[in-house]
Scaffold this motif. Structure first.
Motif, PDB file in Angstrom:
ATOM      1  N   LEU A 241       0.817  -1.209   0.000  1.00 32.64           N
ATOM      2  CA  LEU A 241       0.000   0.000   0.000  1.00 32.64           C
ATOM      3  C   LEU A 241       0.856   1.268   0.000  1.00 32.64           C
ATOM      4  CD1 LEU A 241      -2.828  -0.985   2.526  1.00 32.64           C
ATOM      5  CD2 LEU A 241      -3.041  -0.688   0.050  1.00 32.64           C
ATOM      6  N   THR A 242       1.944   1.244   0.735  1.00 29.30           N
ATOM      7  CA  THR A 242       2.812   2.428   0.813  1.00 29.30           C
ATOM      8  C   THR A 242       3.779   2.500  -0.355  1.00 29.30           C
ATOM      9  OG1 THR A 242       2.676   2.436   3.231  1.00 29.30           O
ATOM     10  CG2 THR A 242       4.504   3.658   2.228  1.00 29.30           C
ATOM     11  N   SER A 243       4.456   1.396  -0.644  1.00 26.27           N
ATOM     12  CA  SER A 243       5.489   1.414  -1.692  1.00 26.27           C
ATOM     13  C   SER A 243       4.907   1.656  -3.077  1.00 26.27           C
ATOM     14  CB  SER A 243       6.272   0.100  -1.677  1.00 26.27           C
ATOM     15  OG  SER A 243       5.402  -1.014  -1.850  1.00 26.27           O
ATOM     16  N   ALA A 244       3.688   1.169  -3.338  1.00 27.02           N
ATOM     17  CA  ALA A 244       3.095   1.368  -4.655  1.00 27.02           C
ATOM     18  C   ALA A 244       2.699   2.821  -4.881  1.00 27.02           C
ATOM     19  CB  ALA A 244       1.880   0.459  -4.829  1.00 27.02           C
ATOM     20  N   ARG A 245       2.400   3.546  -3.809  1.00 30.69           N
ATOM     21  CA  ARG A 245       1.996   4.954  -3.925  1.00 30.69           C
ATOM     22  C   ARG A 245       3.184   5.914  -3.769  1.00 30.69           C
ATOM     23  NH1 ARG A 245      -2.344   3.516  -0.027  1.00 30.69           N
ATOM     24  NH2 ARG A 245      -4.325   3.243  -1.130  1.00 30.69           N
ATOM     25  N   GLY A 345      -9.962   1.563 -19.577  1.00 34.17           N
ATOM     26  CA  GLY A 345     -10.108   2.999 -19.783  1.00 34.17           C
ATOM     27  C   GLY A 345      -9.705   3.880 -18.631  1.00 34.17           C
ATOM     28  N   GLY A 346      -9.246   3.303 -17.532  1.00 34.90           N
ATOM     29  CA  GLY A 346      -8.841   4.101 -16.382  1.00 34.90           C
ATOM     30  C   GLY A 346      -7.502   3.645 -15.836  1.00 34.90           C
ATOM     31  N   GLU A 347      -6.864   4.503 -15.051  1.00 35.88           N
ATOM     32  CA  GLU A 347      -5.597   4.144 -14.431  1.00 35.88           C
ATOM     33  C   GLU A 347      -5.755   2.877 -13.597  1.00 35.88           C
ATOM     34  OE1 GLU A 347      -2.438   7.041 -12.485  1.00 35.88           O
ATOM     35  OE2 GLU A 347      -3.999   6.519 -11.018  1.00 35.88           O
ATOM     36  N   LEU A 348      -4.756   2.015 -13.634  1.00 41.30           N
ATOM     37  CA  LEU A 348      -4.801   0.771 -12.870  1.00 41.30           C
ATOM     38  C   LEU A 348      -5.203   1.027 -11.415  1.00 41.30           C
ATOM     39  CD1 LEU A 348      -1.598  -1.312 -13.790  1.00 41.30           C
ATOM     40  CD2 LEU A 348      -3.964  -2.022 -14.118  1.00 41.30           C
ATOM     41  N   ASP A 349      -6.165   0.289 -10.937  1.00 39.60           N
ATOM     42  CA  ASP A 349      -6.490   0.310  -9.518  1.00 39.60           C
ATOM     43  C   ASP A 349      -5.310  -0.286  -8.745  1.00 39.60           C
ATOM     44  OD1 ASP A 349      -9.022   0.489  -7.550  1.00 39.60           O
ATOM     45  OD2 ASP A 349      -7.794  -1.262  -7.021  1.00 39.60           O
ATOM     46  N   LEU A 350      -5.148   0.151  -7.516  1.00 42.59           N
ATOM     47  CA  LEU A 350      -4.046  -0.356  -6.700  1.00 42.59           C
ATOM     48  C   LEU A 350      -4.096  -1.874  -6.567  1.00 42.59           C
ATOM     49  CD1 LEU A 350      -1.641   0.733  -5.070  1.00 42.59           C
ATOM     50  CD2 LEU A 350      -3.127   0.783  -3.065  1.00 42.59           C
ATOM     51  N   ASP A 351      -5.294  -2.423  -6.433  1.00 42.64           N
ATOM     52  CA  ASP A 351      -5.420  -3.875  -6.310  1.00 42.64           C
ATOM     53  C   ASP A 351      -5.127  -4.609  -7.611  1.00 42.64           C
ATOM     54  OD1 ASP A 351      -5.996  -3.856  -3.624  1.00 42.64           O
ATOM     55  OD2 ASP A 351      -8.170  -3.868  -3.898  1.00 42.64           O
ATOM     56  N   HIS A 352      -5.123  -3.902  -8.717  1.00 43.81           N
ATOM     57  CA  HIS A 352      -4.794  -4.513 -10.008  1.00 43.81           C
ATOM     58  C   HIS A 352      -3.342  -4.300 -10.419  1.00 43.81           C
ATOM     59  CE1 HIS A 352      -8.567  -6.261 -11.079  1.00 43.81           C
ATOM     60  NE2 HIS A 352      -9.221  -5.118 -11.024  1.00 43.81           N
ATOM     61  N   THR A 369       2.490 -10.620 -13.197  1.00 42.71           N
ATOM     62  CA  THR A 369       2.966  -9.973 -11.971  1.00 42.71           C
ATOM     63  C   THR A 369       2.476  -8.534 -11.828  1.00 42.71           C
ATOM     64  OG1 THR A 369       4.944 -11.350 -12.130  1.00 42.71           O
ATOM     65  CG2 THR A 369       5.036  -9.473 -10.624  1.00 42.71           C
ATOM     66  N   LYS A 370       2.011  -8.219 -10.617  1.00 39.93           N
ATOM     67  CA  LYS A 370       1.510  -6.875 -10.304  1.00 39.93           C
ATOM     68  C   LYS A 370       2.571  -6.082  -9.533  1.00 39.93           C
ATOM     69  CE  LYS A 370      -2.368  -8.386  -8.279  1.00 39.93           C
ATOM     70  NZ  LYS A 370      -3.747  -8.347  -7.705  1.00 39.93           N
ATOM     71  N   TRP A 371       2.374  -4.746  -9.468  1.00 42.11           N
ATOM     72  CA  TRP A 371       3.234  -3.826  -8.721  1.00 42.11           C
ATOM     73  C   TRP A 371       4.710  -4.006  -9.120  1.00 42.11           C
ATOM     74  CZ3 TRP A 371       0.395  -7.494  -5.519  1.00 42.11           C
ATOM     75  CH2 TRP A 371      -0.909  -7.096  -5.284  1.00 42.11           C
ATOM     76  N   VAL A 372       4.962  -3.969 -10.413  1.00 41.38           N
ATOM     77  CA  VAL A 372       6.293  -4.261 -10.928  1.00 41.38           C
ATOM     78  C   VAL A 372       7.273  -3.156 -10.537  1.00 41.38           C
ATOM     79  CG1 VAL A 372       7.695  -4.646 -12.998  1.00 41.38           C
ATOM     80  CG2 VAL A 372       5.363  -5.589 -12.857  1.00 41.38           C
ATOM     81  N   ARG A 373       8.461  -3.566 -10.092  1.00 41.63           N
ATOM     82  CA  ARG A 373       9.521  -2.585  -9.791  1.00 41.63           C
ATOM     83  C   ARG A 373      10.788  -2.826 -10.585  1.00 41.63           C
ATOM     84  NH1 ARG A 373      13.615  -4.438  -6.514  1.00 41.63           N
ATOM     85  NH2 ARG A 373      13.205  -6.309  -5.265  1.00 41.63           N
ATOM     86  N   ARG A 374      10.934  -4.020 -11.165  1.00 37.45           N
ATOM     87  CA  ARG A 374      12.205  -4.335 -11.830  1.00 37.45           C
ATOM     88  C   ARG A 374      11.985  -5.343 -12.951  1.00 37.45           C
ATOM     89  NH1 ARG A 374      17.831  -4.560 -10.159  1.00 37.45           N
ATOM     90  NH2 ARG A 374      18.920  -6.380 -11.047  1.00 37.45           N
ATOM     91  N   LEU A 375      12.588  -5.081 -14.098  1.00 39.70           N
ATOM     92  CA  LEU A 375      12.643  -6.021 -15.214  1.00 39.70           C
ATOM     93  C   LEU A 375      14.123  -6.295 -15.501  1.00 39.70           C
ATOM     94  CD1 LEU A 375      10.050  -4.400 -17.679  1.00 39.70           C
ATOM     95  CD2 LEU A 375       9.647  -6.279 -16.071  1.00 39.70           C
ATOM     96  N   GLU A 376      14.480  -7.558 -15.563  1.00 36.21           N
ATOM     97  CA  GLU A 376      15.880  -7.915 -15.785  1.00 36.21           C
ATOM     98  C   GLU A 376      15.994  -8.873 -16.964  1.00 36.21           C
ATOM     99  OE1 GLU A 376      19.682 -10.002 -13.470  1.00 36.21           O
ATOM    100  OE2 GLU A 376      17.743  -9.752 -12.462  1.00 36.21           O
ATOM    101  N   VAL A 377      16.766  -8.462 -17.975  1.00 35.62           N
ATOM    102  CA  VAL A 377      17.013  -9.308 -19.132  1.00 35.62           C
ATOM    103  C   VAL A 377      18.046 -10.349 -18.741  1.00 35.62           C
ATOM    104  CG1 VAL A 377      17.903  -9.388 -21.481  1.00 35.62           C
ATOM    105  CG2 VAL A 377      16.454  -7.480 -20.764  1.00 35.62           C
TER     106      VAL A 377
END
Length: 379
Positions: A241-245, A345-352, A369-377
Motif C-alpha cells: 500500500l505504501t510502496s506502490a503509492r 479505460g482508467g488508471e490501474l487500480d491499486l489492487d490490479h 505480476t503486479k506492482w512491478v519494480r524491476r525487469l531484468e534481461v
C-alpha cells in the motif's frame, strides 16, 4: 433371468448397483477426470516449465479455455464419482475380503483410486473457493496426488477391463429391464447422474464462460472487483500500500549493457498500446479486459535489448510465491505483451497492480505480476 449376487455379498436388487451402470458411469468418470488431469498437467508445465517445454503466446484465449476446462471437468467429476461409489458400495461388504492375488490388486486399486480422486476433487473445489483449511502447499500436493490417482486409475482399468467390456457390450441389449423391488431403473439412474452432472457444470461454468454467467448461479468472481475484473490478491494482502503509492517509485530495467530507470510519467510518454486480453486464473475464473500500456518489445528496444529475450519480473511485494515471474522469449517478442498502466479505460487500480503490471497473452493470472519494480534481461 436375474443374476445371482456374488457369494458373501448382500443381496441388492437395486438397478443402480448393476455392473452395466457401474461400467458406464466409470467410463464417463474416466473421461472427465482424465481431461481434468491432462489440463491440470498442462497448467503445471506452464507455471513450472522444464527446459523442453514451450508455451505459445497465441491464440490469446488458449489458457483461458484449457484452465476453464480443467475446473469444469473437475466439477463434473464430483457427481460422477459419487454415483460411481454408490453403484459399487455393496462390493465393499463382499466376503471373503480377498479371494486371490488379482482380487487383492483390484481392491487395493479401488481404495487408492477412491481416496486419491476424492482428495483431488475436494481440495480442488476448496482451491476454487480460495478456502485452504490445511497447512500444506496446495499446488505441490495436488500435483503429486494427481499422479497417484492416475496411476491407480490405470491399474484399476487394467484389472477390470474384461468386466467393463462385458458390461458395455450388454448395454446394447434392448430387452426390457428386470423389475426391481425399489429405486430407479438402470436408465433412470444413468439419466439422473447425467442431469446432476450437467446441473453442476451449468451452475459453475459461468466463471469462465461469459455467456453462461446469467444462469450460473454458483459461479465465482466472474466479473466482480474494481474496474470490472476480479482480484485474488489485494495490495493490502501483498503489503504494498505504501510502496506502490511512493512518488519516488521508479521502474528499473536491467540489461547486459546498463540499468535504466523510468518514472510513471516517462512510461506514459512512451508509445502506448491498447489490447483486449483475457486474464485467466488457475482457480478457473477468467474475464476479458482492455489493457493499455507500453508493449514489452518497445520497452526492450528503448533500453537497448532485443525482443525475444527472457525477462525476469520482480514485484514490490517482498514476500509471496508469485512476487517474481519469468517471461519467456515467446512472450517478450509478442507486441501484445504489455507493461500495463491502464485497465478498462482508467488508471490501474491499486489492487490490479498500480503503478504497472505485466499482462501477457495466453498466460496464467499468477504469472501476470503486479506492482512491478524491476525487469531484468537474463537471456
Amino acid at each position: 433371468m436375474e443374476e445371482e449376487p456374488t457369494k458373501g455379498q448382500p443381496r441388492s436388487r437395486s438397478a443402480a448397483h448393476d455392473e452395466r451402470v457401474t461400467a458406464r458411469i466409470g467410463l464417463w468418470l474416466a473421461i472427465s477426470f482424465g481431461l481434468c488431469f491432462a489440463t491440470g498437467l498442462l497448467s503445471h508445465l506452464i507455471q513450472h516449465p522444464p527446459s523442453w517445454f514451450t508455451w505459445p503466446s497465441r491464440p490469446v484465449w488458449l489458457y483461458r479455455v484449457t484452465q476453464g476446462t480443467h475446473v469444469i471437468s473437475g466439477i463434473a467429476s464430483i457427481p460422477l464419482l459419487l454415483a460411481k461409489l454408490w453403484s459399487v458400495y455393496p462390493k465393499l461388504f463382499e466376503r471373503p475380503v480377498v479371494r486371490s492375488v488379482p482380487h487383492a490388486v483390484e481392491r487395493l486399486s479401488i481404495l487408492v483410486l477412491s481416496a486419491s480422486v476424492f482428495f483431488e476433487l475436494t481440495t480442488g473445489l476448496l482451491n476454487v473457493a480460495q478456502n485452504y483449511p490445511w497447512n500444506f502447499y496446495f499446488p505441490t500436493v495436488h500435483y503429486a496426488v494427481a499422479w497417484i490417482a492416475v496411476g491407480s486409475l490405470l491399474v484399476h482399468i487394467a484389472v477390470k477391463l474384461p468386466v467393463v467390456r462385458r458390461a458395455l457390450e450388454r448395454t446394447t441389449d434392448r430387452k426390457p429391464e428386470p423389475k426391481t423391488t425399489s429405486g430407479l431403473s438402470r436408465r433412470g439412474f444413468l439419466r439422473t447422474t447425467l442431469l446432476s452432472t450437467g446441473a453442476a457444470v451449468l451452475a459453475t461454468a459461468g466463471a469462465t464462460v461469459p455467456w453462461l454467467r446469467d444462469v450460473s448461479v454458483l459461479s465465482w468472481r466472474s466479473d466482480n472487483g474494481p474496474q470490472g475484473v476480479p482480484v485474488n490478491r489485494t495490495a493490502a494482502a501483498a503489503g504494498v500500500l505504501t510502496s506502490a503509492r511512493d512518488p519516488e517509485w521508479r521502474l528499473e530495467v536491467v540489461t547486459s549493457a546498463a540499468t535504466r530507470s523510468f518514472t510513471l510519467a516517462e512510461l506514459r510518454a512512451l508509445p502506448q498500446t491498447t489490447a483486449e486480453l483475457p486474464i485467466a486464473c488457475v482457480e478457473g475464473w477468467s474475464a476479458n479486459a482492455t489493457w493499455t500500456g507500453v508493449a514489452l518489445p518497445d520497452l526492450l528496444r528503448a533500453t537497448g535489448a532485443a525482443p525475444g529475450v527472457t525477462v525476469k519480473v520482480t514485484s514490490l511485494e517482498n514476500r509471496g510465491l508469485y512476487s517474481r515471474s519469468t517471461v519467456p522469449g515467446e512472450h517478450t517478442a509478442d507486441p501484445l505483451t504489455l507493461l500495463a498502466l491502464d485497465l478498462n479505460g482508467g488508471e490501474l487500480d491499486l489492487d490490479h497492480g498500480y503503478p504497472c503490471r505485466i499482462i501477457a497473452p495466453n498466460r496464467p493470472g499468477v504469472l501476470q505480476t503486479k506492482w512491478v519494480r524491476r525487469l531484468e534481461v537474463v537471456a
